[in-house]
Every structure is written in structure tokens, then in C-alpha cells.
Scaffold this motif. Structure first.
Motif: not given
Length: 126
Positions: A100-118
Motif C-alpha cells: 500500500g505504500q504508493k500514491l497516485a495524484i493528478t495535478a492541474v495547471s496553475a491558473s492566471g492571476p484573477g482567474s479561478s480554475p474551472t
């Protein structure tokens, strides 16, 4: 640029062979939002564990044969997420990954200033 978030993998559990198996890390990851530029901190004792980034096939089979880069042998280890997409990490020592010592993640692109990720609506967990 936004300050990156530091994610302590497993929170107080740290990077170890978890009592509850792989579900411990998948449950932890499901509560986090990973963004390019964030840091993952794997808390472990040097010579007890390691951190190896691998492709999905190697993650599924708990194999470090196709490691992406060198294993990180000294704890605590810090990994910066440099690309969006899926990232897979295992411990290659003994049967730690199989236990069980395993990790899966998903990273998203950073959004520009003033915008929120959709983001799509989050399914309720009720």
C-alpha cells in the motif's frame, strides 16, 4: 505567481506502509487539490523507505524498473510538481508498494492571476 502549496503526503501518517493499505493514500489524495508548482513532502526515515516516480504501468505492478528519474533515498523528500497530469509514486523497498505504500495524484495547471480554475461539479459523497 501564486505561492505554491506544500502537501504533506499522508498528513500525520507520513510516507510509510499504511495500516489500511493503499486506500490510505488514495483517500488522502482525494481531499487535496494539486496544482503545478506545488510541493509534495514525503516524511520518512532515511534507509527505511524511498520515493520513486514511475509511469502508471509500473505503479500498477509496483515495479521501479521504469523509474522517472532517480529514487529519492533521503527523507524527508520534497518533490515539486512541474507538469499537469497524473503522477505516480511508489516505495521500492521490499514489499512496501504491494502493501500500500504508493500514491497516485493528478495535478492541474496553475491558473492566471484573477482567474479561478474551472472545475466540474463535484459528486456528493452522501
Amino acid at each position: 505567481m501564486n505561492a505554491q502549496t506544500v502537501h504533506v503526503v499522508g498528513d500525520s501518517t507520513g510516507w510509510t506502509v499504511p495500516q489500511g493499505g493503499a486506500a490510505v493514500y488514495s483517500t488522502w489524495a482525494s481531499t487535496q487539490n494539486f496544482v503545478v508548482g506545488d510541493n509534495l513532502t514525503f516524511n520518512f526515515a532515511t534507509n527505511q523507505h524511498d520515493v520513486v516516480q514511475v509511469p502508471k504501468e509500473s505503479y500498477d505492478s509496483c515495479s521501479s524498473d521504469n523509474a522517472l528519474g532517480d529514487p529519492i533515498l533521503n527523507g524527508p523528500a520534497n518533490v515539486t510538481l512541474t507538469t499537469a497530469g497524473d503522477h505516480y509514486f511508489i516505495c521500492s523497498i521490499g514489499a512496501h508498494c504491494q502493501n500500500g505504500q504508493k500514491l497516485a495524484i493528478t495535478a492541474v495547471s496553475a491558473s492566471g492571476p484573477g482567474s479561478s480554475p474551472t472545475s466540474p461539479t463535484t459528486p456528493s459523497t452522501s
